[in-house]
Design an enzyme around this catalytic site. Sequence first.
Site, PDB file in Angstrom:
ATOM      1  N   ARG A  14       1.152  -1.378  -0.140  1.00 47.92           N
ATOM      2  CA  ARG A  14       0.493   0.222  -0.092  1.00 47.92           C
ATOM      3  C   ARG A  14       0.551   1.013  -0.309  1.00 47.92           C
ATOM      4  O   ARG A  14       0.675   2.126  -1.221  1.00 47.92           O
ATOM      5  CB  ARG A  14      -1.326   0.033   1.313  1.00 47.92           C
ATOM      6  CG  ARG A  14      -2.404   1.004   1.564  1.00 47.92           C
ATOM      7  CD  ARG A  14      -1.843   2.031   1.196  1.00 47.92           C
ATOM      8  NE  ARG A  14      -1.194   2.635   3.145  1.00 47.92           N
ATOM      9  CZ  ARG A  14      -0.477   3.589   2.735  1.00 47.92           C
ATOM     10  NH1 ARG A  14      -0.492   4.741   2.711  1.00 47.92           N
ATOM     11  NH2 ARG A  14      -0.101   3.672   4.567  1.00 47.92           N
ATOM     12  N   ASP A  15       1.448   1.646   1.435  1.00 47.19           N
ATOM     13  CA  ASP A  15       2.166   2.685   1.605  1.00 47.19           C
ATOM     14  C   ASP A  15       3.692   2.757   0.537  1.00 47.19           C
ATOM     15  O   ASP A  15       4.056   3.429  -0.702  1.00 47.19           O
ATOM     16  CB  ASP A  15       3.168   2.791   2.129  1.00 47.19           C
ATOM     17  CG  ASP A  15       3.795   4.348   2.858  1.00 47.19           C
ATOM     18  OD1 ASP A  15       3.499   4.840   1.428  1.00 47.19           O
ATOM     19  OD2 ASP A  15       3.452   4.411   4.467  1.00 47.19           O
ATOM     20  N   HIS A  18       3.228   3.693  -3.823  1.00 45.82           N
ATOM     21  CA  HIS A  18       4.252   5.358  -4.049  1.00 45.82           C
ATOM     22  C   HIS A  18       5.425   4.676  -4.361  1.00 45.82           C
ATOM     23  O   HIS A  18       5.899   6.295  -5.094  1.00 45.82           O
ATOM     24  CB  HIS A  18       4.382   6.222  -2.552  1.00 45.82           C
ATOM     25  CG  HIS A  18       2.780   6.400  -1.936  1.00 45.82           C
ATOM     26  ND1 HIS A  18       2.225   7.523  -2.467  1.00 45.82           N
ATOM     27  CD2 HIS A  18       1.963   6.272  -0.877  1.00 45.82           C
ATOM     28  CE1 HIS A  18       0.707   7.507  -2.158  1.00 45.82           C
ATOM     29  NE2 HIS A  18       1.275   7.067  -0.936  1.00 45.82           N
ATOM     30  N   HIS A 197       3.094   4.352  12.596  1.00 49.15           N
ATOM     31  CA  HIS A 197       3.421   4.622  10.572  1.00 49.15           C
ATOM     32  C   HIS A 197       4.756   5.374  11.080  1.00 49.15           C
ATOM     33  O   HIS A 197       4.148   6.616  11.407  1.00 49.15           O
ATOM     34  CB  HIS A 197       2.092   4.674  11.014  1.00 49.15           C
ATOM     35  CG  HIS A 197       1.793   4.818   9.349  1.00 49.15           C
ATOM     36  ND1 HIS A 197       1.999   3.564   8.195  1.00 49.15           N
ATOM     37  CD2 HIS A 197       2.550   5.546   8.546  1.00 49.15           C
ATOM     38  CE1 HIS A 197       2.478   4.071   7.363  1.00 49.15           C
ATOM     39  NE2 HIS A 197       3.166   5.285   7.056  1.00 49.15           N
ATOM     40  N   TYR A 288       3.962  16.006   3.564  1.00 52.65           N
ATOM     41  CA  TYR A 288       3.201  14.566   3.110  1.00 52.65           C
ATOM     42  C   TYR A 288       4.623  14.007   2.010  1.00 52.65           C
ATOM     43  O   TYR A 288       5.123  14.200   1.113  1.00 52.65           O
ATOM     44  CB  TYR A 288       2.362  14.741   2.709  1.00 52.65           C
ATOM     45  CG  TYR A 288       1.336  13.627   2.209  1.00 52.65           C
ATOM     46  CD1 TYR A 288       0.725  12.996   3.388  1.00 52.65           C
ATOM     47  CD2 TYR A 288       0.542  12.993   1.331  1.00 52.65           C
ATOM     48  CE1 TYR A 288       0.167  12.318   3.712  1.00 52.65           C
ATOM     49  CE2 TYR A 288      -0.322  12.529   0.921  1.00 52.65           C
ATOM     50  CZ  TYR A 288      -1.380  11.806   2.432  1.00 52.65           C
ATOM     51  OH  TYR A 288      -1.898  10.775   2.220  1.00 52.65           O
TER      52      TYR A 288
END
Length: 337
Positions: A14-15, A18, A197, A288
Site C-alpha cells: 500500500r504505502d 507510492h 506508522h 507529506y
Amino acid sequence: MNGKKLYISDVTLRDGMHAIRHRYSLENVRQIAKALDDARVDSIEVAHGDGLQGSSFNYGFGAHSDLEWIEAAADVVKHAKIATLLLPGIGTIHDLKNAWQAGARVVRVATHCTEADVSAQHIQYARELGMDTVGFLMMSHMTTPENLAKQAKLMEGYGATCIYVVDSGGAMNMSDIRDRFRALKAVLKPETQTGMHAHHNLSLGVANSIAAVEEGCDRIDASLAGMGAGAGNAPLEVFIAAVDKLGWQHGADLYALMDAADDLVRPLQDRPVRVDRETLALGYAGVYSSFLRHCETAAARYGLSAVDILVELGKRRMVGGQEDMIVDVALDLRNNK
C-alpha cells in the site's frame, strides 16, 4: 514490553505503491504477499497508495484496481490478515464493502490529524462489517500531542479499537513520538490499542517505532526494504532485527524478510527508496511523503529544484489531498525567479 507480542503490520503493498507510482502487477502482489505470509507478519495492507479509490488524476492511476490487488493477495495468504486503507472523501462505505468481499479484514480509516470527525460513518460501518477497525491520524506532527489525543478519542468513540500516530512527513523525532503516545494513553481506554506508522525521511523510522513500543504501542507499520513514500517507511527487516536484539516478541522470520526485501522488492524500485537530498527535504520541511514523485515531475517540467518546491510546500503547511497545489507552487516559484 512485558513479554507481549508486537503486532507487525506490513505496508509494502500500500504505502509502497507510492514508490513505484502505484504500478505493482498482480504477480508482484502475489509474490510479495506470499513471502510476507510465509515470514509470519500479522497483517498485509493492500491498496492504491492513497487508499481505496485513490486511483485518479490527482493521485496517479493504478496499474490495477484496489479489488484486483486485494483479491490477488487474499488468494495466496494463509495466516496474515489482509488490511486496506480508506481516506474518507476518496473512498466510500460502498468501496469498503467491496474490499471486505474481496478479502480485506482490517481497515485503517485515515484522516488528517485534526479532522477525525470525518471518519465517523466509515469507522461505524467497518465495525458493522466485523472488520478490525483502526483510526489513522495522518501528519501527526502538525498538531500538539494534546490535540492529537482529542482526535484519537473521537475515533475511539466512533468505534475504532486501535488508533495510530502517523508520521506521514517523517518529520518527528523520538521525543515527539513519546509525547504523542503518552498523550494518547492518558485519554484512551486501556483496551484501545495504539499503533505507529513511521517514515524514514530523517533516518528515524526504526528508532521512532522502538520509542513508540517503549511507550506501550501495540502495532508497528513497516515495509520490506522500506518500500514507501519519500525515503520509505521503517524498513521491516531492519526493525525486526533491531527488536530481536532487544529480546522483544515479534513472531516474524528475519531471514525470510531479508530475502524478500532484496529479491522481490528492491528490484522494483525505479527511483531508489532512500534518504537523499529530496527525501531529507521532505522530513526537514514536514511535507507529506507521497508528494515526492509529484514534486520531482513538476520540477522537471518547470525547470526547478524539487527541494525548493518541497520547502515551499512545507512553509504553506500543505497536507495530503492537496497534490494539485504542487503545480501552483511550482508556477509561483518559476514566476518569482
